[in-house]
Design a protein around this motif. Structure first.
Motif, PDB file in Angstrom:
ATOM      1  N   SER A 201       0.813  -1.218   0.000  1.00 21.32           N
ATOM      2  CA  SER A 201       0.000   0.000   0.000  1.00 21.32           C
ATOM      3  C   SER A 201       0.844   1.264   0.000  1.00 21.32           C
ATOM      4  O   SER A 201       0.318   2.355   0.140  1.00 21.32           O
ATOM      5  CB  SER A 201      -0.916   0.010   1.232  1.00 21.32           C
ATOM      6  OG  SER A 201      -0.149  -0.094   2.424  1.00 21.32           O
ATOM      7  N   GLY A 202       2.138   1.132  -0.172  1.00 21.91           N
ATOM      8  CA  GLY A 202       2.993   2.313  -0.173  1.00 21.91           C
ATOM      9  C   GLY A 202       3.090   2.941  -1.549  1.00 21.91           C
ATOM     10  O   GLY A 202       2.332   2.649  -2.468  1.00 21.91           O
ATOM     11  N   GLY A 203       4.089   3.842  -1.686  1.00 17.36           N
ATOM     12  CA  GLY A 203       4.288   4.482  -2.978  1.00 17.36           C
ATOM     13  C   GLY A 203       4.779   3.520  -4.033  1.00 17.36           C
ATOM     14  O   GLY A 203       4.510   3.687  -5.219  1.00 17.36           O
ATOM     15  N   VAL A 204       5.543   2.481  -3.614  1.00 16.74           N
ATOM     16  CA  VAL A 204       5.967   1.415  -4.533  1.00 16.74           C
ATOM     17  C   VAL A 204       4.918   0.307  -4.462  1.00 16.74           C
ATOM     18  O   VAL A 204       4.640  -0.218  -3.373  1.00 16.74           O
ATOM     19  CB  VAL A 204       7.358   0.872  -4.142  1.00 16.74           C
ATOM     20  CG1 VAL A 204       7.762  -0.251  -5.071  1.00 16.74           C
ATOM     21  CG2 VAL A 204       8.390   2.003  -4.177  1.00 16.74           C
ATOM     22  N   PRO A 205       4.298  -0.057  -5.586  1.00 18.11           N
ATOM     23  CA  PRO A 205       3.136  -0.968  -5.517  1.00 18.11           C
ATOM     24  C   PRO A 205       3.466  -2.397  -5.115  1.00 18.11           C
ATOM     25  O   PRO A 205       2.572  -3.130  -4.708  1.00 18.11           O
ATOM     26  CB  PRO A 205       2.573  -0.916  -6.940  1.00 18.11           C
ATOM     27  CG  PRO A 205       3.722  -0.497  -7.798  1.00 18.11           C
ATOM     28  CD  PRO A 205       4.566   0.397  -6.963  1.00 18.11           C
ATOM     29  N   TRP A 206       4.757  -2.821  -5.213  1.00 16.32           N
ATOM     30  CA  TRP A 206       5.083  -4.220  -4.920  1.00 16.32           C
ATOM     31  C   TRP A 206       6.175  -4.290  -3.855  1.00 16.32           C
ATOM     32  O   TRP A 206       7.079  -3.460  -3.817  1.00 16.32           O
ATOM     33  CB  TRP A 206       5.562  -4.941  -6.204  1.00 16.32           C
ATOM     34  CG  TRP A 206       4.667  -4.692  -7.376  1.00 16.32           C
ATOM     35  CD1 TRP A 206       4.908  -3.873  -8.440  1.00 16.32           C
ATOM     36  CD2 TRP A 206       3.366  -5.245  -7.595  1.00 16.32           C
ATOM     37  NE1 TRP A 206       3.854  -3.874  -9.291  1.00 16.32           N
ATOM     38  CE2 TRP A 206       2.889  -4.722  -8.816  1.00 16.32           C
ATOM     39  CE3 TRP A 206       2.562  -6.137  -6.891  1.00 16.32           C
ATOM     40  CZ2 TRP A 206       1.648  -5.044  -9.337  1.00 16.32           C
ATOM     41  CZ3 TRP A 206       1.317  -6.466  -7.404  1.00 16.32           C
ATOM     42  CH2 TRP A 206       0.872  -5.929  -8.609  1.00 16.32           C
ATOM     43  N   ASP A 207       6.086  -5.295  -3.032  1.00 14.58           N
ATOM     44  CA  ASP A 207       7.085  -5.511  -1.992  1.00 14.58           C
ATOM     45  C   ASP A 207       8.232  -6.324  -2.586  1.00 14.58           C
ATOM     46  O   ASP A 207       8.194  -7.547  -2.636  1.00 14.58           O
ATOM     47  CB  ASP A 207       6.447  -6.260  -0.819  1.00 14.58           C
ATOM     48  CG  ASP A 207       7.443  -6.476   0.314  1.00 14.58           C
ATOM     49  OD1 ASP A 207       8.561  -5.931   0.231  1.00 14.58           O
ATOM     50  OD2 ASP A 207       7.096  -7.201   1.269  1.00 14.58           O
ATOM     51  N   LEU A 208       9.256  -5.595  -3.068  1.00 16.89           N
ATOM     52  CA  LEU A 208      10.407  -6.266  -3.674  1.00 16.89           C
ATOM     53  C   LEU A 208      11.542  -6.497  -2.678  1.00 16.89           C
ATOM     54  O   LEU A 208      12.546  -7.122  -3.033  1.00 16.89           O
ATOM     55  CB  LEU A 208      10.937  -5.429  -4.858  1.00 16.89           C
ATOM     56  CG  LEU A 208       9.956  -5.192  -6.010  1.00 16.89           C
ATOM     57  CD1 LEU A 208      10.651  -4.446  -7.142  1.00 16.89           C
ATOM     58  CD2 LEU A 208       9.384  -6.507  -6.530  1.00 16.89           C
ATOM     59  N   GLU A 209      11.391  -6.011  -1.457  1.00 18.49           N
ATOM     60  CA  GLU A 209      12.463  -6.166  -0.469  1.00 18.49           C
ATOM     61  C   GLU A 209      12.371  -7.500   0.255  1.00 18.49           C
ATOM     62  O   GLU A 209      13.385  -8.141   0.531  1.00 18.49           O
ATOM     63  CB  GLU A 209      12.406  -5.014   0.535  1.00 18.49           C
ATOM     64  CG  GLU A 209      12.655  -3.647  -0.091  1.00 18.49           C
ATOM     65  CD  GLU A 209      12.589  -2.537   0.927  1.00 18.49           C
ATOM     66  OE1 GLU A 209      12.290  -2.840   2.114  1.00 18.49           O
ATOM     67  OE2 GLU A 209      12.838  -1.365   0.557  1.00 18.49           O
ATOM     68  N   SER A 210      11.147  -7.936   0.572  1.00 23.29           N
ATOM     69  CA  SER A 210      10.987  -9.223   1.263  1.00 23.29           C
ATOM     70  C   SER A 210      11.144 -10.366   0.266  1.00 23.29           C
ATOM     71  O   SER A 210      10.906 -10.206  -0.930  1.00 23.29           O
ATOM     72  CB  SER A 210       9.609  -9.296   1.915  1.00 23.29           C
ATOM     73  OG  SER A 210       9.402  -8.201   2.779  1.00 23.29           O
ATOM     74  N   PRO A 211      11.550 -11.562   0.745  1.00 21.94           N
ATOM     75  CA  PRO A 211      11.646 -12.714  -0.148  1.00 21.94           C
ATOM     76  C   PRO A 211      10.277 -13.028  -0.769  1.00 21.94           C
ATOM     77  O   PRO A 211       9.252 -12.996  -0.072  1.00 21.94           O
ATOM     78  CB  PRO A 211      12.126 -13.845   0.769  1.00 21.94           C
ATOM     79  CG  PRO A 211      12.765 -13.146   1.929  1.00 21.94           C
ATOM     80  CD  PRO A 211      12.023 -11.874   2.111  1.00 21.94           C
ATOM     81  N   PRO A 212      10.226 -13.350  -2.051  1.00 20.17           N
ATOM     82  CA  PRO A 212       8.945 -13.606  -2.703  1.00 20.17           C
ATOM     83  C   PRO A 212       8.405 -14.989  -2.345  1.00 20.17           C
ATOM     84  O   PRO A 212       9.126 -15.859  -1.835  1.00 20.17           O
ATOM     85  CB  PRO A 212       9.289 -13.517  -4.189  1.00 20.17           C
ATOM     86  CG  PRO A 212      10.717 -13.968  -4.252  1.00 20.17           C
ATOM     87  CD  PRO A 212      11.356 -13.460  -2.989  1.00 20.17           C
ATOM     88  N   VAL A 213       7.118 -15.186  -2.614  1.00 19.77           N
ATOM     89  CA  VAL A 213       6.524 -16.522  -2.534  1.00 19.77           C
ATOM     90  C   VAL A 213       6.963 -17.296  -3.773  1.00 19.77           C
ATOM     91  O   VAL A 213       6.775 -16.840  -4.896  1.00 19.77           O
ATOM     92  CB  VAL A 213       4.987 -16.434  -2.469  1.00 19.77           C
ATOM     93  CG1 VAL A 213       4.363 -17.821  -2.442  1.00 19.77           C
ATOM     94  CG2 VAL A 213       4.554 -15.622  -1.264  1.00 19.77           C
ATOM     95  N   CYS A 214       7.567 -18.467  -3.586  1.00 25.31           N
ATOM     96  CA  CYS A 214       8.106 -19.233  -4.705  1.00 25.31           C
ATOM     97  C   CYS A 214       7.332 -20.537  -4.878  1.00 25.31           C
ATOM     98  O   CYS A 214       7.100 -21.273  -3.912  1.00 25.31           O
ATOM     99  CB  CYS A 214       9.597 -19.536  -4.503  1.00 25.31           C
ATOM    100  SG  CYS A 214      10.623 -18.056  -4.591  1.00 25.31           S
ATOM    101  N   LEU A 215       6.947 -20.813  -6.125  1.00 21.71           N
ATOM    102  CA  LEU A 215       6.252 -22.052  -6.474  1.00 21.71           C
ATOM    103  C   LEU A 215       7.022 -22.738  -7.585  1.00 21.71           C
ATOM    104  O   LEU A 215       7.474 -22.085  -8.529  1.00 21.71           O
ATOM    105  CB  LEU A 215       4.821 -21.751  -6.950  1.00 21.71           C
ATOM    106  CG  LEU A 215       3.907 -20.988  -5.992  1.00 21.71           C
ATOM    107  CD1 LEU A 215       2.649 -20.567  -6.712  1.00 21.71           C
ATOM    108  CD2 LEU A 215       3.551 -21.859  -4.810  1.00 21.71           C
ATOM    109  N   THR A 216       7.163 -24.047  -7.490  1.00 26.33           N
ATOM    110  CA  THR A 216       7.808 -24.807  -8.562  1.00 26.33           C
ATOM    111  C   THR A 216       6.740 -25.255  -9.551  1.00 26.33           C
ATOM    112  O   THR A 216       5.873 -26.068  -9.215  1.00 26.33           O
ATOM    113  CB  THR A 216       8.556 -26.024  -8.004  1.00 26.33           C
ATOM    114  OG1 THR A 216       9.546 -25.563  -7.068  1.00 26.33           O
ATOM    115  CG2 THR A 216       9.222 -26.791  -9.122  1.00 26.33           C
TER     116      THR A 216
END
Length: 1052
Positions: free
Chosen positions: A727-742
């Motif tokens: 919900s910040g000025g940057v629309p995506w959370d790129l700092e935290s580790p992403p959810v990964c699916l194989t």
């Protein structure tokens, strides 16, 4: 409709038509649908293979009629009736029953109208003595009416059975598919539609020359209960399929997923849209020929214009009645007169309109005008002169006559190259106000030197004078701008003067509304581009003896530009996106001629080296580079992310989220070969990097897609990385580790984001994930070969087209059942262009405005028509092949789209009558001289539903009798206002008789509040023309990365 197996009983084709007994009908209906018993007395004739080209000469009725020999009134289907509504129905089931009732009522009314044409008009005219209309002319006027009635009588039989079984089966879609997918229906309706103009012409001449016939029509109209004229009855077949489409759209909207009728309804919608589109195109061509013939009659047989018009090479692009105005030196209106202006593919023709005959006949049948050609000029010599454009835009040696038709030319020293900002009267009034303001400012300075205090002579009063004059000037500027919205200025070549110096003259036309002016400016611009060598022709139809297509009705190659400004490096193309950005500096006509406003971001790089991004501005007819910057690694993919949609009907929690996202601006996301993901702001060309991260591994980022919940990245090792929205000025959370699916063992080559699911491909399999939770719902095999990978997926309607890493085929899958619906081999479309080329591979896909663009590894681009509505996007035609392509594989196909703001379409009259619209404007917008396009392109495009076919019919609401839609009235809350009563009218021909006679626009056509500008961009190595000719010189070498940009006419 005649079922398919009944055709198997016909005799071998020959010149004589075979006879088929009606028991074939009955057995088929019984076997397939369980619908009705055979009709032992009806005898049916099958149409021959040439039924669609039967002559309308009427020499023999036996030859003209293709289906029936007996009276169709012998077939008396039972009246379809819905039983009492059972208890316990869901709200959707109740709505579906009401829609079915509308279908039954609409079809019953339509069949009765067809019977009235035959019983009240055709039969009495055939039997009348003495003849008011000859037998031959009767056959031409009522050509194919009996066959159309027969088709719908058989449909009514099937409909009766379905209605009786409705509460147990609830299926209707397959009945529409079975009834209206046969070529017989297209043939019969095509003959009727193409003959309609001819039939109306015969009726019109008979009204003018035979009083008995005119009296017969008046008497029949008076005797009818609803007072519908013969014209009002005969126009109904033109309207029929648009009505069906509207009703089926409503039915589909109220049919839940998993319902047994849903796929059938989607297929039925596709069949009806395809049928309507084909009829529409045939009618457009027939009307084009008729209009040119009418124009040709007004020209002397010996004139050069007559030879040009009859050469068969002319195509009518636009034709409209405009008002020519002539002003005096002080801006007084000297005269104005209506002219008929014709835009042909290579010339512009202006004609006077002469109405002769009895205008009261127009209430019975449309009366067309007669023309007298006033002037004509070659298209390349026509220039549109717009607001604020000075003499620098054209030859300063020309002496401009301010208005064609003025008494004398302007002296060379006075206003020689001056183009007023509006009507001369308004401009003169603005100049007077400016002079008065200068005087009042001088008076104010003098007042400030006064020593004494005097009533009404002080600084407060003087400043009020200045402010009042400034307000009046702003009002006058707005009046000038508003008037220019409907003012079309054309600079035309005239005869040289005595000294041999060329003279140009200005013609000023008033268009009916701003939409009309935009249409003229846009089509004049594109028609000139269509005359270039590379567009003559630009496309070929492979299955029609290489028949060339008119350049205007196909996408027109507008320009060919190098993708990167740096030629020193051998940069390979990776991806391209369009960022629609407002440009308040564009003039009114610049909006009409420029490419879709905004910026193109082109990414690429060099293997083993760095990457580069090139940004082009599209706010002109040709793109120009505005910025380029290097990156650490080559760009493999890009994604444009618009502003988040506002949830107007959501919960308090969703509204709070929307408020938090209000500060989020559009962004562009880049995926690099080294695993980097970069996020840039796209509001301007400042290229501010908002955020950056590395993919897990890090792994090369092969594809990027966004959903309302995540930014999704497909990686080289088969992993799908999901970055949640913030919900910040940057629309995506790129700092935290992403959810990964194989997803699978191989690379994730392509992603597709649908409404509530995400499709991810790995090898030949596609995995369907829930968009919110990312849980796997199901997976399916899109190709039987394990070595083949799905490389491209594009969605349209209720289907997804896929391309593969090898092979020349593309496949269609249903979005809901995942069923494989169609397969098309692209190689069969390109064999004549690439003789001896056996191996072809699809390298890019794009769906835009009812066309599927297919790029290949040979640089050839193929265009295939697909439906635009909510149905199944099956390939419905033979398609076209572009003669302009690349020297190597087509790396990508992308679309650039911008929406013109509604303000630009508002005429001064609408603005005067719409105070509420003025109140809704934000502060300061009234002073903005040029409206800017809406940046929420994706949102606007997905919001638009209904029929999007290009050639529309003007409203027929003026016709006597009930409205053409038989649906239930819309609820008072406006929740069902998806389309008005007649938005489905798609044929150009059934104009209001008032329009035909008086040339006034129909009021309901004026309120079109949106214009869509579209361009298609292909990227690849070099430029190549496949047509044998050289085309224009390529601006870059065969190995240089190149962009080809196609422009299409504005969607009006």
């Amino acid at each position: 409709m005649l079922p398919s197996s009944a055709w198997g009983k016909r005799k071998p084709r020959c010149r004589q038509l075979g006879w088929v007994r009606s028991d074939a009908w009955g057995m088929m209906w019984t076997r397939q649908e369980g619908l009705h018993r055979p009709h032992p007395h009806a005898v049916v004739r099958c149409p021959s293979s040439s039924s669609s080209s039967v002559s309308c000469s009427g020499d023999s009725e036996e030859e003209d009629m293709g289906l029936l020999e007996v009276s169709v009134t012998d077939i008396k289907p039972p009246a379809p009736e819905l039983g009492p509504m059972p208890d316990g129905l869901s709200p959707q089931q109740v709505v579906r029953r009401h829609i079915l009732g509308s279908i039954v009522q609409s079809e019953g009314s339509y069949v009765e109208s067809l019977k009235r044409i035959l019983q009240d008009y055709r039969n009495p005219l055939m039997e009348m003595e003495p003849k008011a209309l000859s037998v031959r002319k009767c056959q031409v006027v009522f050509f194919r009416v009996r066959e159309i009635l027969h088709c719908h009588s058989m449909f009514q039989i099937a409909l009766s059975s379905r209605v009786a079984e409705w509460d147990s089966t609830e299926k209707i879609g397959d009945l529409f598919v079975a009834s209206f997918s046969k070529s017989m229906v297209l043939d019969v309706y095509s003959d009727y539609v193409n003959n309609f103009t001819n039939a109306m012409s015969i009726i019109k001449k008979a009204c003018l020359t035979k009083p008995a016939f005119l009296e017969f029509l008046k008497r029949r109209q008076v005797c009818s209960t609803d007072r519908v004229t013969l014209y009002g009855l005969m126009v109904k077949p033109i309207q029929r399929f648009p009505q069906f489409i509207l009703l089926l759209q409503d039915m589909l909207k109220n049919t839940p997923r998993g319902h047994p009728d849903r796929l059938s309804l989607q297929l039925a919608l596709t069949e009806l849209e395809t049928l309507a589109e084909k009829l529409n195109e045939q009618k457009r061509l027939a009307d084009q020929v008729a209009e040119i013939q009418q124009l040709t009659k007004s020209v002397s047989d010996r004139s050069s214009l007559s030879k040009l018009l009859t050469s068969g090479q002319r195509q009518l692009l636009l034709c409209e009645t405009l008002t020519e105005t002539v002003y005096g030196d002080r801006g007084q209106l000297l005269k104005s007169k209506e002219r008929r202006v014709f835009l042909l593919n290579d010339m512009l023709v202006c004609a006077n309109i002469n109405f002769k005959g009895q205008l009261e006949i127009s209430s019975l049948v449309p009366l067309g005008p007669k023309y007298v050609v006033k002037w004509n000029t070659a298209l390349p010599q026509v220039q549109v002169v717009e607001v604020g454009q000075d003499g620098g835009a054209y030859d300063k040696d020309n002496v401009l006559i301010q208005h064609a038709g003025a008494k004398r030319a302007s002296p060379a020293g006075q206003a020689q190259n001056k183009v007023y900002l509006g009507p001369p009267r308004l401009f003169q009034e603005l100049q007077d106000l400016q002079k008065d303001l200068v005087v009042v400012e001088q008076i104010t300075l003098l007042i400030s030197t006064l020593h004494g205090t005097y009533q009404n002579l002080n600084m407060t009063v003087a400043q009020d004078w200045c402010l009042a004059l400034q307000r009046l000037m702003r009002v006058k500027e707005e009046e000038i701008h508003s008037a220019n919205k409907c003012r079309l200025r054309l600079l035309l070549p005239g005869k040289p003067d005595k000294s041999g110096r060329p003279i140009s003259f200005m013609v000023v036309f008033i268009t009916p509304n701003p939409l009309s002016k935009i249409s003229w400016v846009n089509r004049l611009h594109l028609a000139k581009i269509g005359l270039r060598e590379e567009n003559q022709p630009g496309w070929l139809c492979p299955d029609e003896d290489r028949k060339s297509r008119a350049p205007f009705w196909c996408p027109i190659l507008a320009c060919c530009v190098p993708a990167f400004s740096s030629r020193a490096l051998s940069l390979q193309l990776g991806a391209l996106v369009h960022s629609p950005v407002n440009c308040p500096l564009l003039g009114f006509s610049a909006v009409s001629t420029s490419l879709p406003q905004g910026y193109l971001w082109v990414g690429g790089g060099q293997e083993g080296a760095g990457g580069q991004v090139e940004i082009f501005s599209l706010n002109r007819p040709s793109p120009r580079t505005v910025k380029s910057f290097p990156l650490a690694a080559p760009v493999l993919c890009m994604e444009y992310i618009p502003e988040p949609e506002e949830d107007t009907e959501g919960t308090d929690e969703s509204r709070a989220t929307a408020d938090a996202l209000a500060t989020v601006h559009p962004t562009i996301c880049l995926g690099l070969q080294d695993g980097s993901i970069l996020l840039y702001g796209s509001v301007d060309t400042g290229t501010q990097c908002l955020a950056t991260c590395r993919s897990p591994g890090p792994q090369p980022v092969l594809c990027l897609r966004h959903s309302p919940f995540h930014l999704l990245a497909g990686l080289q090792d088969g992993t799908l990385a999901a970055y949640p929205r913030t919900s910040g000025g940057v629309p995506w959370d790129l700092e935290s580790p992403p959810v990964c699916l194989t997803v699978g063992p191989g690379p994730v080559r392509t992603l597709l984001s649908l409404e509530d699911t995400v499709w991810a491909s790995c090898g030949p399999r596609v995995t369907v994930l829930d968009a919110a939770t990312l849980q796997t719902q199901q997976s399916f095999e899109a190709h039987q070969d394990e070595a083949v990978s799905v490389t491209h997926m594009v969605k349209a309607g209720s289907g997804v087209w896929m391309a593969f890493s090898s092979g020349s085929s593309i496949r269609l899958f249903h979005t809901e059942t995942l069923e494989h619906l169609q397969e098309i081999n692209i190689a069969t479309r390109t064999t004549f262009l690439l003789p001896g080329q056996k191996h072809l591979c699809v390298t890019s896909l794009l769906i835009c405005q009812g066309l599927l663009w297919v790029g290949t590894d040979q640089g050839v681009i193929v265009l295939l028509p697909v439906p635009r509505l909510e149905g199944i996007p099956k390939i419905t035609g033979k398609g076209m092949v572009s003669l302009n392509g690349h020297c190597g594989p087509v790396a990508f196909l992308a679309v650039a789209t911008s929406i013109l703001a509604p303000d630009i379409l508002r005429s001064d009259q609408e603005e005067a009558e719409g105070p509420r619209a003025e109140e809704d404007k934000p502060d300061g917008q009234a002073q903005e001289p040029v409206p800017a396009p809406d940046s929420h392109v994706g949102r606007e495009l997905t919001r638009k539903k209904g029929i999007l076919l290009q050639y529309r019919l003007r409203s027929t609401a003026h016709l006597p009798g009930p409205l053409l839609s038989m649906r239930e009235p819309a609820p008072a809350d406006g929740s069902a206002l998806e389309h008005s009563e007649e938005d489905g009218s798609i044929y150009e021909m059934a104009d209001d008789p008032d329009v035909w006679v008086r040339s006034r626009p129909c009021a309901r056509d004026v309120h079109r509040k949106e214009i869509c500008s579209v361009a298609i961009i292909s990227g690849g190595q070099g430029y190549r023309h496949f047509g044998g000719g050289s085309g224009r010189p390529a601006p870059c070498g065969e190995t240089d990365s190149t962009l080809l940009i196609w422009q299409v006419p504005l969607t009006l």
